[in-house]
Design an enzyme around this catalytic site. Structure first.
Site, PDB file in Angstrom:
ATOM      1  N   HIS A 168      15.432 -12.803  10.941  1.00  0.00           N
ATOM      2  CA  HIS A 168      15.267 -12.513  12.446  1.00  0.00           C
ATOM      3  C   HIS A 168      13.636 -12.745  12.808  1.00  0.00           C
ATOM      4  O   HIS A 168      13.228 -13.380  14.102  1.00  0.00           O
ATOM      5  CB  HIS A 168      15.396 -11.070  13.120  1.00  0.00           C
ATOM      6  CG  HIS A 168      17.053 -10.987  13.205  1.00  0.00           C
ATOM      7  ND1 HIS A 168      17.620  -9.909  13.651  1.00  0.00           N
ATOM      8  CD2 HIS A 168      17.969 -11.853  12.808  1.00  0.00           C
ATOM      9  CE1 HIS A 168      18.847 -10.056  13.682  1.00  0.00           C
ATOM     10  NE2 HIS A 168      19.083 -11.085  12.990  1.00  0.00           N
TER      11      HIS A 168
ATOM     12  N   CYS B 276       0.655  -1.237  -0.126  1.00  0.00           N
ATOM     13  CA  CYS B 276       0.048  -0.098  -0.150  1.00  0.00           C
ATOM     14  C   CYS B 276       0.888   1.189   0.171  1.00  0.00           C
ATOM     15  O   CYS B 276       2.315   1.115  -0.337  1.00  0.00           O
ATOM     16  CB  CYS B 276      -0.886  -0.065   1.028  1.00  0.00           C
ATOM     17  SG  CYS B 276      -0.376   0.129   2.672  1.00  0.00           S
TER      18      CYS B 276
HETATM   19  C1  RB5 Z   1      -3.993   5.369   0.692  1.00  0.00           C
HETATM   20  O1  RB5 Z   1      -4.266   6.881   0.515  1.00  0.00           O
HETATM   21  C2  RB5 Z   1      -3.212   5.059   1.812  1.00  0.00           C
HETATM   22  O2  RB5 Z   1      -3.636   5.670   2.835  1.00  0.00           O
HETATM   23  C3  RB5 Z   1      -2.804   3.615   1.890  1.00  0.00           C
HETATM   24  O3  RB5 Z   1      -2.166   3.181   0.717  1.00  0.00           O
HETATM   25  C4  RB5 Z   1      -1.852   3.431   2.996  1.00  0.00           C
HETATM   26  O4  RB5 Z   1      -0.811   4.133   3.018  1.00  0.00           O
HETATM   27  C5  RB5 Z   1      -2.403   3.090   4.235  1.00  0.00           C
HETATM   28  O5  RB5 Z   1      -1.613   2.912   5.205  1.00  0.00           O
END
Ligand code: RB5
Length: 143
Positions: A98, A65
Site C-alpha cells: 500500500h 533503532c
Molecule cells: C535509544 O535509547 C532509543 O531512544 C532509540 O533507539 C530509538 O528508540 C529512538 O527512537
C-alpha cells in the site's frame, strides 16, 4: 539489488545479523553504521542512508533503532523517502503493497530477531499494488 542498512546502538545486533542474512540471499548491502554499541544518535545514520537512496546509490533501505520511531521520523524528512515501521508480517507486507515504503524500519527492542528477519523477507518479496495507492502516495508531498 543494493540495500542500504543502518541502526543506532539499540539496533546494532539485529543490523549485524540482517547484513549476514541479506548477503546470504545474494543482495548487495551497504552498511551506514553504527558499528559500535556505544550510545549514539539515530539521525547520524538515518540521513546518510536516506541520501544514498535519494541519490540512487541504493534501491531500498532498512533502518533499526529501539522503537523504530526515531529512524522513521528522521528518514521521512527526506522527500525521496517513504519509511514505514513494521512489527509483524502483515504490516511488513502492507507497508510495501500500500505505501511502497522504500525504507523498512524495525523496532529492535519490541520484536524478536526471528520476527525481524521474517518481516524483512516479507517486505522484500511483496509487490507494490499501485492504482489508488499510487494516487495516495502522490498526495503525500502536497504540503
Ligand atoms: C535509544 O535509547 C532509543 O531512544 C532509540 O533507539 C530509538 O528508540 C529512538 O527512537
Amino acid at each position: 539489488m543494493k540495500i542500504g542498512i543502518c541502526s543506532d546502538h539499540a539496533g546494532l545486533e539485529y543490523k549485524s545479523k540482517l547484513i549476514s542474512y541479506l548477503l546470504g540471499k545474494g543482495y548487495e548491502v551497504v552498511n551506514f553504521g553504527t558499528d559500535s554499541c556505544d550510545s549514539c544518535d539515530y539521525p547520524d545514520f538515518a540521513h546518510p542512508l536516506a541520501n544514498a537512496i535519494e541519490a540512487g546509490e541504493c534501491e531500498l533501505g532498512i533502518a533499526i533503532c529501539g522503537t523504530g520511531n526515531g529512524m522513521a521520523i528522521t528518514l521521512n524528512h527526506h522527500r525521496g523517502i517513504r519509511a514505514g515501521l513494521a512489527w509483524n508480517n502483515a504490516i511488513g507486507a502492507l507497508v510495501k503493497e500500500h505505501n511502497n515504503a522504500n525504507v523498512l524500519v524495525l523496532p529492535a527492542r519490541f520484536i524478536s530477531y526471528r520476527m525481524a528477519v521474517s518481516i524483512v523477507r516479507t517486505w522484500l518479496t511483496t509487490e507494490f499494488a499501485g492504482g489508488r495507492h499510487q494516487r495516495r502516495i502522490d498526495k503525500i508531498t502536497e504540503c
